[in-house]
Design a protein around this motif. Sequence first.
Motif, short mmCIF file in Angstrom:
data_model
loop_
_atom_site.label_atom_id
_atom_site.label_comp_id
_atom_site.label_asym_id
_atom_site.label_seq_id
_atom_site.Cartn_x
_atom_site.Cartn_y
_atom_site.Cartn_z
N TRP A 80 76.37 -25.32 113.63
CA TRP A 80 75.75 -25.74 112.05
C TRP A 80 74.22 -25.24 112.41
CZ3 TRP A 80 77.70 -27.76 107.74
CH2 TRP A 80 79.38 -28.13 107.89
N LYS B 19 82.16 -26.72 115.87
CA LYS B 19 81.45 -25.60 115.12
C LYS B 19 79.83 -25.62 115.37
CE LYS B 19 85.37 -24.53 113.15
NZ LYS B 19 86.32 -23.44 113.66
N GLU C 240 87.64 -29.29 115.99
CA GLU C 240 87.14 -28.25 116.75
C GLU C 240 85.71 -28.24 116.60
OE1 GLU C 240 88.43 -26.25 119.22
OE2 GLU C 240 90.04 -27.64 118.90
N THR D 38 74.03 -24.45 107.64
CA THR D 38 75.29 -24.53 107.22
C THR D 38 76.02 -24.05 108.59
OG1 THR D 38 74.89 -22.26 106.65
CG2 THR D 38 74.77 -23.75 104.88
N GLN D 39 77.31 -24.19 108.32
CA GLN D 39 78.35 -23.96 109.42
C GLN D 39 78.33 -22.43 109.64
OE1 GLN D 39 81.95 -26.20 109.32
NE2 GLN D 39 83.19 -24.33 110.03
N THR D 40 78.24 -21.95 110.89
CA THR D 40 78.20 -20.49 111.34
C THR D 40 79.33 -20.17 112.36
OG1 THR D 40 77.03 -20.71 113.46
CG2 THR D 40 75.65 -20.71 111.23
N THR D 41 79.69 -19.08 112.65
CA THR D 41 80.92 -18.42 113.35
C THR D 41 80.22 -18.37 114.59
OG1 THR D 41 80.58 -16.27 112.56
CG2 THR D 41 82.12 -17.61 111.63
N GLU D 42 79.07 -18.66 115.16
CA GLU D 42 78.45 -18.27 116.47
C GLU D 42 79.49 -19.24 117.39
OE1 GLU D 42 75.97 -16.19 117.09
OE2 GLU D 42 76.44 -15.69 115.20
N SER D 43 79.37 -19.11 118.72
CA SER D 43 80.02 -19.70 119.74
C SER D 43 79.33 -20.82 120.32
CB SER D 43 80.31 -18.48 121.04
OG SER D 43 80.69 -19.34 122.12
#
Length: 141
Positions: A47, A45, A43, A6-11
Amino acid sequence: MTIKTTQTTESVEDFINAFAATPQKKKDGFELLELMKAHTGYEPKMWGPTIIGFGLYHYKSERSKQEGDWPLVGFSPRKAAISLYVYSAAPGQKELLEQLGKFTMGKGCIYVKKLADINTEILKEMISGTIDFLQEKWGKQ
């Protein structure tokens, strides 16, 4: 059944710097990042822990009860090869594959040793074709 990726907020940048095993993979990773960002308008992201994705679509499997979100296109600068998630079997993609350059094919992705082995203009055509195909099939998000 829940989807593990799933999509994460990691850089994304931190991931490429930490995960790309060689200076060449790192260079190719940042080049692909810019190419896909510029070409898709999305942008990047993360995953899951290892896939960089652009855009997303929601799918429902015709064979099982599985459904979820997935990036329209993406890549991962893995140790053995760069995995490109840009192939959807959309009309015209088989012909584009013949012009892409040096790669191997997995179940749903294309593996390249280095970015210089492929024609990035053909890659852009494949990206556009995949995005159009997926958005037509599943709708725009």
